[in-house]
Design a protein around this motif. Structure first.
Motif, PDB file in Angstrom:
ATOM      1  N   ASP A  60       0.824  -1.182   0.072  1.00  0.00           N
ATOM      2  CA  ASP A  60       0.100   0.166   0.134  1.00  0.00           C
ATOM      3  C   ASP A  60       0.817   1.256   0.035  1.00  0.00           C
ATOM      4  O   ASP A  60       0.638   2.331  -0.603  1.00  0.00           O
ATOM      5  N   ASP A  61       1.887   1.387   0.707  1.00  0.00           N
ATOM      6  CA  ASP A  61       2.820   2.544   0.886  1.00  0.00           C
ATOM      7  C   ASP A  61       3.536   2.597  -0.498  1.00  0.00           C
ATOM      8  O   ASP A  61       3.771   3.898  -0.924  1.00  0.00           O
ATOM      9  N   ALA A  62       3.867   1.659  -1.020  1.00  0.00           N
ATOM     10  CA  ALA A  62       4.522   1.681  -2.430  1.00  0.00           C
ATOM     11  C   ALA A  62       3.437   2.167  -3.294  1.00  0.00           C
ATOM     12  O   ALA A  62       3.903   3.176  -4.520  1.00  0.00           O
ATOM     13  N   TRP A  63       2.434   1.756  -3.446  1.00  0.00           N
ATOM     14  CA  TRP A  63       1.395   2.489  -4.619  1.00  0.00           C
ATOM     15  C   TRP A  63       0.996   3.810  -4.237  1.00  0.00           C
ATOM     16  O   TRP A  63       0.914   4.516  -5.299  1.00  0.00           O
ATOM     17  N   GLY A  64       1.023   4.252  -2.940  1.00  0.00           N
ATOM     18  CA  GLY A  64       0.783   5.674  -2.622  1.00  0.00           C
ATOM     19  C   GLY A  64       1.719   6.491  -3.023  1.00  0.00           C
ATOM     20  O   GLY A  64       1.659   7.566  -3.622  1.00  0.00           O
ATOM     21  N   VAL A  65       3.107   6.053  -2.930  1.00  0.00           N
ATOM     22  CA  VAL A  65       4.299   6.689  -3.636  1.00  0.00           C
ATOM     23  C   VAL A  65       4.224   6.763  -4.952  1.00  0.00           C
ATOM     24  O   VAL A  65       4.467   8.169  -5.640  1.00  0.00           O
ATOM     25  N   LEU A  66       3.741   5.916  -5.783  1.00  0.00           N
ATOM     26  CA  LEU A  66       3.743   5.972  -7.108  1.00  0.00           C
ATOM     27  C   LEU A  66       2.888   6.776  -7.459  1.00  0.00           C
ATOM     28  O   LEU A  66       2.909   7.420  -8.442  1.00  0.00           O
ATOM     29  N   ALA A  67       1.568   6.675  -6.871  1.00  0.00           N
ATOM     30  CA  ALA A  67       0.566   7.534  -7.386  1.00  0.00           C
ATOM     31  C   ALA A  67       0.772   8.999  -7.060  1.00  0.00           C
ATOM     32  O   ALA A  67       0.162   9.707  -8.039  1.00  0.00           O
ATOM     33  N   GLU A  68       1.259   9.499  -6.019  1.00  0.00           N
ATOM     34  CA  GLU A  68       1.727  10.639  -5.820  1.00  0.00           C
ATOM     35  C   GLU A  68       2.731  11.312  -6.632  1.00  0.00           C
ATOM     36  O   GLU A  68       2.600  12.452  -7.201  1.00  0.00           O
ATOM     37  N   ALA A  69       3.608  10.407  -7.213  1.00  0.00           N
ATOM     38  CA  ALA A  69       4.562  10.743  -8.224  1.00  0.00           C
ATOM     39  C   ALA A  69       4.040  10.813  -9.648  1.00  0.00           C
ATOM     40  O   ALA A  69       4.735  11.589 -10.534  1.00  0.00           O
ATOM     41  N   GLY A  70       3.355  10.140  -9.971  1.00  0.00           N
ATOM     42  CA  GLY A  70       2.618   9.794 -10.972  1.00  0.00           C
ATOM     43  C   GLY A  70       3.467   9.056 -12.014  1.00  0.00           C
ATOM     44  O   GLY A  70       3.509   9.148 -13.205  1.00  0.00           O
ATOM     45  N   THR A  71       4.191   8.150 -11.373  1.00  0.00           N
ATOM     46  CA  THR A  71       5.226   7.138 -12.077  1.00  0.00           C
ATOM     47  C   THR A  71       4.539   5.927 -12.825  1.00  0.00           C
ATOM     48  O   THR A  71       3.571   5.382 -12.259  1.00  0.00           O
ATOM     49  N   PRO A  72       4.461   5.863 -13.989  1.00  0.00           N
ATOM     50  CA  PRO A  72       3.921   5.185 -14.818  1.00  0.00           C
ATOM     51  C   PRO A  72       4.259   3.502 -14.454  1.00  0.00           C
ATOM     52  O   PRO A  72       5.540   3.219 -14.056  1.00  0.00           O
ATOM     53  N   VAL A  73       3.133   2.564 -14.198  1.00  0.00           N
ATOM     54  CA  VAL A  73       3.464   1.321 -13.695  1.00  0.00           C
ATOM     55  C   VAL A  73       3.101   0.336 -14.849  1.00  0.00           C
ATOM     56  O   VAL A  73       1.578   0.375 -15.020  1.00  0.00           O
ATOM     57  N   VAL A  74       3.738  -0.372 -15.675  1.00  0.00           N
ATOM     58  CA  VAL A  74       3.105  -1.274 -16.450  1.00  0.00           C
ATOM     59  C   VAL A  74       2.842  -2.751 -15.810  1.00  0.00           C
ATOM     60  O   VAL A  74       3.709  -3.155 -15.299  1.00  0.00           O
ATOM     61  N   VAL A  75       1.605  -3.057 -15.724  1.00  0.00           N
ATOM     62  CA  VAL A  75       1.110  -3.910 -14.948  1.00  0.00           C
ATOM     63  C   VAL A  75       0.659  -5.070 -15.978  1.00  0.00           C
ATOM     64  O   VAL A  75      -0.442  -4.798 -16.820  1.00  0.00           O
ATOM     65  N   LEU A  88      -8.029  -2.025  -6.526  1.00  0.00           N
ATOM     66  CA  LEU A  88      -6.528  -1.265  -6.417  1.00  0.00           C
ATOM     67  C   LEU A  88      -6.850   0.290  -6.760  1.00  0.00           C
ATOM     68  O   LEU A  88      -6.292   1.027  -6.113  1.00  0.00           O
ATOM     69  N   LEU A  89      -7.349   0.387  -7.936  1.00  0.00           N
ATOM     70  CA  LEU A  89      -7.784   1.587  -8.528  1.00  0.00           C
ATOM     71  C   LEU A  89      -8.600   2.598  -7.456  1.00  0.00           C
ATOM     72  O   LEU A  89      -8.622   3.739  -7.357  1.00  0.00           O
ATOM     73  N   ASP A  90      -9.475   1.713  -6.973  1.00  0.00           N
ATOM     74  CA  ASP A  90     -10.606   2.423  -6.090  1.00  0.00           C
ATOM     75  C   ASP A  90      -9.784   2.876  -4.675  1.00  0.00           C
ATOM     76  O   ASP A  90     -10.179   4.018  -4.325  1.00  0.00           O
ATOM     77  N   ARG A  91      -8.689   2.128  -4.298  1.00  0.00           N
ATOM     78  CA  ARG A  91      -7.762   2.666  -3.400  1.00  0.00           C
ATOM     79  C   ARG A  91      -6.779   3.760  -3.671  1.00  0.00           C
ATOM     80  O   ARG A  91      -6.713   4.593  -2.954  1.00  0.00           O
ATOM     81  N   HIS A  92      -6.438   3.646  -4.921  1.00  0.00           N
ATOM     82  CA  HIS A  92      -5.407   4.562  -5.396  1.00  0.00           C
ATOM     83  C   HIS A  92      -5.622   5.089  -6.709  1.00  0.00           C
ATOM     84  O   HIS A  92      -5.060   4.774  -7.707  1.00  0.00           O
ATOM     85  N   PRO A  93      -6.868   6.132  -6.715  1.00  0.00           N
ATOM     86  CA  PRO A  93      -7.300   6.242  -8.301  1.00  0.00           C
ATOM     87  C   PRO A  93      -6.451   7.298  -9.028  1.00  0.00           C
ATOM     88  O   PRO A  93      -6.581   7.387 -10.231  1.00  0.00           O
TER      89      PRO A  93
END
Length: 293
Positions: A140-155, A175-180
């Motif tokens: 969860d913390d990692a997703w929060g960091v990436l969402a805040e930074a706007g870093t693209p994640v190829v999933v 996941l997107l509901d938690r970190h839109p």
């Protein structure tokens, strides 16, 4: 022979889904393809076999002006070793985006934050190979960091080529509901759950699709044909900046050019092709460096 990007008067193509890995890891990946391993499930004759220098040279000859390394971890303690290697690869290869990966393990939020602070361009998450749920609390913390930074994640979260316990659109939707604000790039256009992942890209401002292997003759033969009824929506999504070129080079069972031919024969128009092959990725990552001599 005039290449597609030349006909479109583009400076080249921007491929957001290529793989470069440490030699021992790449050898193991190729062995899985060669043996039609449990996550491959079918014959997969790799078209490009060479060392990194030769593979980079091939991409340059094809007009690929920007590309990725996209390492992915399948066990704890592996991600940061891969991330160090990928950072070194980007230092050596000016066209390469700085890639990294993550794994659900203690400290993942800290090392992702450090990579972002150090200039990370893109993260790869392979749900199928990694064998984990993107909703695991330790992430969860990692997703929060990436969402805040706007870093693209190829999933890679679609259930192709072989479904596993954690693939499919439902975990990604939660996941997107938690970190839109996550900037996800759904690999392989979400194959084979194309409609569900297309809907997620339409619904969420920062979710994109990549074209990796989609629309190719190989995908058609293995039962991952793209539904024709979705093409008008894919057209609109591409013009909205949310479809990006991906290829899976070098571990593809056909020449690189076939991916581009497959996109062209969709008949979605030259403006769509220009957006997908170049403009949409440039809007996210910026202009590539000057072409290598």
């Amino acid at each position: 022979m005039t290449l597609l990007w030349q006909r479109l008067d583009l400076p080249g193509v921007f491929d957001v889904h290529t793989h470069f890995l440490p030699p021992r890891v790449m050898a193991k990946v190729r062995a899985q393809f060669d043996s039609a391993g449990p996550l491959i499930g079918r014959p997969w004759p790799i078209h490009y076999r060479a060392d990194d220098e030769a593979l980079v040279g091939t991409l340059r000859e094809l007009g690929v002006r920007r590309f990725t390394a996209l390492p992915y971890a399948h066990r704890a303690g592996m991600a940061e070793w891969l991330n160090d290697w990928a950072a070194g690869f980007a230092d050596r290869v000016p066209e390469a985006l700085v890639s990294a990966t993550l794994y659900p393990e203690p400290g993942v939020g800290d090392y992702v934050a450090a990579r972002v602070a150090g200039g990370l361009d893109v993260v790869k998450v392979h749900v199928q190979v990694g064998g984990f749920d993107v909703r695991e609390p330790v992430l969860d913390d990692a997703w929060g960091v990436l969402a805040e930074a706007g870093t693209p994640v190829v999933v890679h979260a679609g259930s192709g080529p072989v479904a596993t316990a954690h693939t499919g659109p439902a975990p990604v939707a939660e996941l997107l509901d938690r970190h839109p604000r996550l900037r996800l790039v759904v690999a392989h256009a979400g194959a084979p759950e194309y409609a569900d992942f297309l809907a997620l890209a339409e619904r969420h401002e920062r979710v994109c699709l990549d074209t990796t292997m989609a629309f190719t003759d190989f995908f058609e033969r293995i039962g991952s044909a793209y539904p024709a009824a979705l093409l008008p929506r894919l057209h609109d999504l591409g013009l909205a900046g949310k479809v990006l070129l991906g290829s899976d080079f070098p571990n593809i069972p056909y020449p690189y050019e076939h991916q581009l031919e497959a996109l062209e024969r969709l008949g979605l128009g030259d403006d769509w092709l220009r957006a997908v092959l170049w403009r949409n990725a440039v809007a996210i990552w910026g202009e590539p460096p000057a072409a290598s001599e």
